[in-house]
Design a protein around this motif. Structure first.
Motif, short mmCIF file in Angstrom:
data_model
loop_
_atom_site.label_atom_id
_atom_site.label_comp_id
_atom_site.label_asym_id
_atom_site.label_seq_id
_atom_site.Cartn_x
_atom_site.Cartn_y
_atom_site.Cartn_z
N SER A 91 0.83 -1.21 0.00
CA SER A 91 0.00 0.00 0.00
C SER A 91 0.86 1.25 0.00
O SER A 91 0.56 2.22 -0.72
CB SER A 91 -0.93 0.00 1.22
OG SER A 91 -1.82 -1.09 1.16
N VAL A 95 0.83 4.18 -2.85
CA VAL A 95 0.57 5.59 -2.53
C VAL A 95 1.73 6.47 -2.99
O VAL A 95 1.51 7.52 -3.60
CB VAL A 95 0.30 5.77 -1.01
CG1 VAL A 95 0.32 7.23 -0.61
CG2 VAL A 95 -1.03 5.13 -0.65
N ALA A 98 1.52 6.89 -6.68
CA ALA A 98 0.49 7.85 -7.07
C ALA A 98 0.97 9.29 -6.86
O ALA A 98 0.71 10.17 -7.70
CB ALA A 98 -0.79 7.59 -6.30
N PHE A 129 -9.56 10.91 -7.37
CA PHE A 129 -8.98 9.64 -6.95
C PHE A 129 -9.95 8.47 -7.14
O PHE A 129 -9.52 7.33 -7.22
CB PHE A 129 -8.48 9.71 -5.51
CG PHE A 129 -9.57 9.72 -4.48
CD1 PHE A 129 -9.97 8.54 -3.88
CD2 PHE A 129 -10.18 10.91 -4.12
CE1 PHE A 129 -10.98 8.55 -2.93
CE2 PHE A 129 -11.18 10.93 -3.18
CZ PHE A 129 -11.59 9.74 -2.58
N LEU A 130 -11.24 8.74 -7.22
CA LEU A 130 -12.19 7.65 -7.44
C LEU A 130 -12.08 7.07 -8.85
O LEU A 130 -12.57 5.98 -9.11
CB LEU A 130 -13.63 8.12 -7.18
CG LEU A 130 -13.96 8.39 -5.72
CD1 LEU A 130 -15.37 8.94 -5.58
CD2 LEU A 130 -13.79 7.14 -4.88
N TRP A 132 -9.05 6.58 -10.24
CA TRP A 132 -7.72 5.98 -10.33
C TRP A 132 -7.80 4.51 -9.95
O TRP A 132 -8.39 4.14 -8.93
CB TRP A 132 -6.74 6.66 -9.40
CG TRP A 132 -6.54 8.12 -9.65
CD1 TRP A 132 -6.96 8.85 -10.73
CD2 TRP A 132 -5.87 9.05 -8.79
NE1 TRP A 132 -6.60 10.16 -10.59
CE2 TRP A 132 -5.92 10.31 -9.42
CE3 TRP A 132 -5.24 8.92 -7.58
CZ2 TRP A 132 -5.35 11.44 -8.86
CZ3 TRP A 132 -4.67 10.05 -7.02
CH2 TRP A 132 -4.71 11.28 -7.66
N GLU A 134 -5.48 2.77 -8.79
CA GLU A 134 -4.74 2.57 -7.54
C GLU A 134 -5.68 2.61 -6.33
O GLU A 134 -5.46 1.88 -5.35
CB GLU A 134 -3.65 3.64 -7.37
CG GLU A 134 -2.48 3.51 -8.29
CD GLU A 134 -2.66 4.27 -9.60
OE1 GLU A 134 -1.69 4.38 -10.35
OE2 GLU A 134 -3.78 4.76 -9.87
N THR A 135 -6.70 3.43 -6.41
CA THR A 135 -7.67 3.51 -5.32
C THR A 135 -8.31 2.15 -5.09
O THR A 135 -8.45 1.69 -3.95
CB THR A 135 -8.76 4.56 -5.65
OG1 THR A 135 -8.12 5.82 -5.85
CG2 THR A 135 -9.79 4.66 -4.54
N TYR A 136 -8.67 1.49 -6.17
CA TYR A 136 -9.36 0.20 -6.05
C TYR A 136 -8.40 -0.93 -5.71
O TYR A 136 -8.80 -1.89 -5.05
CB TYR A 136 -10.16 -0.06 -7.32
CG TYR A 136 -11.19 1.03 -7.47
CD1 TYR A 136 -12.33 1.05 -6.67
CD2 TYR A 136 -10.96 2.11 -8.33
CE1 TYR A 136 -13.24 2.08 -6.75
CE2 TYR A 136 -11.88 3.14 -8.41
CZ TYR A 136 -13.01 3.13 -7.63
OH TYR A 136 -13.90 4.16 -7.69
N LEU A 138 -5.88 -0.43 -3.66
CA LEU A 138 -5.74 -0.23 -2.21
C LEU A 138 -6.98 -0.76 -1.47
O LEU A 138 -6.85 -1.38 -0.41
CB LEU A 138 -5.52 1.24 -1.88
CG LEU A 138 -4.16 1.81 -2.30
CD1 LEU A 138 -4.12 3.31 -2.09
CD2 LEU A 138 -3.04 1.14 -1.53
N LEU A 139 -8.16 -0.51 -2.02
CA LEU A 139 -9.38 -1.04 -1.39
C LEU A 139 -9.38 -2.56 -1.39
O LEU A 139 -9.77 -3.18 -0.39
CB LEU A 139 -10.62 -0.52 -2.12
CG LEU A 139 -11.03 0.91 -1.79
CD1 LEU A 139 -12.18 1.36 -2.68
CD2 LEU A 139 -11.42 1.03 -0.33
#
Length: 161
Positions: A91, A95, A98, A129-130, A132, A134-136, A138-139
């Protein structure tokens, strides 16, 4: 001896060539940052799968191996702790990637503003960011770690008595 106009023209030419090379480098770095996120996800998936498999193997075989239940529970908890450390490391790398991407995109916009024209490229907005991936990623990492701990806490650890 060169005329004064030629010196300015040569300087502008060198400056433009330098800007073009810098722009190519920035685009290459943006591409590399995008690829790294996939590499980091692959790293997490591989290590998490191996560590969780080891925890399940320990759960299934601890009695056959004559291990004390407390020892087996400690092993499962230790393996899940390692998964958590791998998840945290992955993670952090995502980050940081990003943030690097944001810096490179802003630098790309600076160059295009100066050499092509203002607002040629829209600046990146962290508020997007929604959108990207990378957001998903990380989720996914967060949900998978929470799910592993919940399964262990609710099913595996209580069954090891």
């Amino acid at each position: 001896m060169a005329a004064p106009g030629e010196t300015r023209q040569e300087t502008a030419s060198v400056r433009n060539e330098f800007a073009l090379e810098r722009y190519r480098y920035i685009l290459q770095q943006i591409h590399a940052v995008n690829e790294n996120a996939h590499r980091f996800l692959t790293l997490y998936q591989t290590l998490a799968t191996a560590l969780v498999s080891a925890a399940l193997l320990l759960f299934v075989g601890y009695q056959k191996w004559d291990l004390a239940p407390d020892t087996a529970r400690g092993g499962v908890i230790g393996l899940l702790a390692l998964v958590t450390v791998v998840a945290a490391f992955t993670s952090i790398l995502i980050v940081v990637g990003a943030l690097n991407w944001l810096d490179y995109r802003n630098e790309e916009c600076d160059i295009t503003d100066e050499f092509v024209g203002p607002a040629f490229r829209k600046r990146p907005r962290p508020g997007n960011f929604l959108r990207w991936y990378e957001t998903y990623v990380l989720l996914f990492i967060l949900v998978s770690v929470i799910t592993m701990w919940l399964i262990a806490a609710l099913f595996l650890l209580p069954a090891m008595r």
